[in-house]
Design a protein around this motif. Sequence first.
Motif, short mmCIF file in Angstrom:
data_model
loop_
_atom_site.label_atom_id
_atom_site.label_comp_id
_atom_site.label_asym_id
_atom_site.label_seq_id
_atom_site.Cartn_x
_atom_site.Cartn_y
_atom_site.Cartn_z
N GLU A 115 19.58 25.60 17.45
CA GLU A 115 18.96 26.39 16.38
C GLU A 115 17.99 27.42 16.96
O GLU A 115 17.86 28.54 16.43
CB GLU A 115 18.22 25.46 15.41
N SER A 116 17.29 27.06 18.03
CA SER A 116 16.35 28.00 18.64
C SER A 116 17.07 29.19 19.25
O SER A 116 16.51 30.29 19.32
CB SER A 116 15.52 27.29 19.72
N GLY B 93 20.01 29.44 12.09
CA GLY B 93 20.96 29.23 11.00
C GLY B 93 22.22 28.49 11.40
O GLY B 93 23.02 28.10 10.54
N LEU B 94 22.39 28.26 12.70
CA LEU B 94 23.62 27.64 13.20
C LEU B 94 23.77 26.20 12.71
O LEU B 94 24.85 25.77 12.30
CB LEU B 94 23.63 27.66 14.72
N VAL B 95 22.67 25.44 12.73
CA VAL B 95 22.73 24.02 12.40
C VAL B 95 23.13 23.79 10.95
O VAL B 95 23.96 22.93 10.65
CB VAL B 95 21.38 23.34 12.72
N MET B 96 22.55 24.56 10.03
CA MET B 96 22.89 24.38 8.62
C MET B 96 24.36 24.70 8.36
O MET B 96 25.01 24.04 7.55
CB MET B 96 21.99 25.25 7.74
N ARG B 97 24.87 25.70 9.06
CA ARG B 97 26.30 26.01 8.92
C ARG B 97 27.16 24.87 9.45
O ARG B 97 28.19 24.51 8.86
CB ARG B 97 26.63 27.32 9.64
N GLU C 154 31.24 18.83 17.64
CA GLU C 154 32.29 19.78 18.02
C GLU C 154 32.20 21.07 17.19
O GLU C 154 32.42 22.17 17.71
CB GLU C 154 33.67 19.14 17.86
N ILE C 155 31.88 20.95 15.92
CA ILE C 155 31.69 22.15 15.08
C ILE C 155 30.48 22.94 15.57
O ILE C 155 30.51 24.18 15.63
CB ILE C 155 31.54 21.75 13.60
N LEU C 156 29.41 22.23 15.93
CA LEU C 156 28.21 22.90 16.45
C LEU C 156 28.53 23.67 17.72
O LEU C 156 28.11 24.82 17.89
CB LEU C 156 27.12 21.85 16.71
N ARG C 157 29.29 23.06 18.62
CA ARG C 157 29.67 23.74 19.86
C ARG C 157 30.56 24.94 19.58
O ARG C 157 30.40 26.01 20.20
CB ARG C 157 30.39 22.76 20.80
N LYS D 85 29.70 28.89 20.46
CA LYS D 85 30.57 29.75 21.26
C LYS D 85 30.83 31.07 20.53
O LYS D 85 30.78 32.15 21.13
CB LYS D 85 31.89 29.04 21.56
N LEU D 86 31.11 30.97 19.26
CA LEU D 86 31.36 32.18 18.48
C LEU D 86 30.11 33.06 18.39
O LEU D 86 30.18 34.29 18.48
CB LEU D 86 31.84 31.80 17.07
#
Length: 258
Positions: free
Chosen positions: A119-120, A124-128, A245-248, A252-253
């Motif tokens: 997230e740092s 917004g990545l974690v909530m997605r 896996e979704i977080l990774r 990457k994206l």
Amino acid sequence: MNLTKSSNPVFGQSVFNRMDSRSDSGVMTINGTMNKTGLMLLIVTFAAIFTWRKFFGAYDYSTPEAAFSAVSIWMIGGGIGGFITALVTVFRPQSSNVTAPLYAVFEGLFLGGISAFFESMYPGLVMRAVALTLGVFFVMLMLFRSGKLRASGKFKMGILAATGGIALVYFISFIAGMFGANLGFLYGNSNMSIGFSLVVVVIAALNLILDFDFIERGSNGGAPKIMEWYGAFGLMVTLIWLYMEILRLLAKLASRRN
């Protein structure tokens, strides 16, 4: 109905052989298993909030790397504790009413730290990642309940082979890393790396079907009530894997966009 056949590593053939099918406390139910899964999700969330806050408390005065170091001891303890309690749960399912909640605590400590670090870097990545994980869960549940996706024998064998293959790749990557080698297709943001992550996310999602199948068969077959905890534990193992896996994949994206 045969309760012992499942290709999920957590739901191996010998699980019910180690359980006494007679129980004075009742039998396993789907609702009971889902309630315990919800409780474990809450435990994971509260434990994750602890390391999340510690990370961002340090991050306010330092760099992401230094903040990560500040919570690393909690993450290492969570990772090791989660691994040990998972092994105990697999080999002693009759103790899952104790070990499954402990597993949730340890995994929450680990997930909170790693999530805060991502997230740092990508706000917004974690909530997605959380939203996508829950979305995949409910889609797979609806597909299973509608009968459109069931755990047939060939389906189970296919998912078992794919899951085993992914585990082997990660193991080889771990060994290679010890000797200074780096498998770029696992950790970079190339098309191949993103494609690999997409495949892993799909396989993790399909493992949910095996979890649902186990819970349904255990409920219909009159498994001991304590197996509700074991079913919830297996479901949590898959959900945590899917989330990671979704977080990774999202990271990457995001790195490509930046």
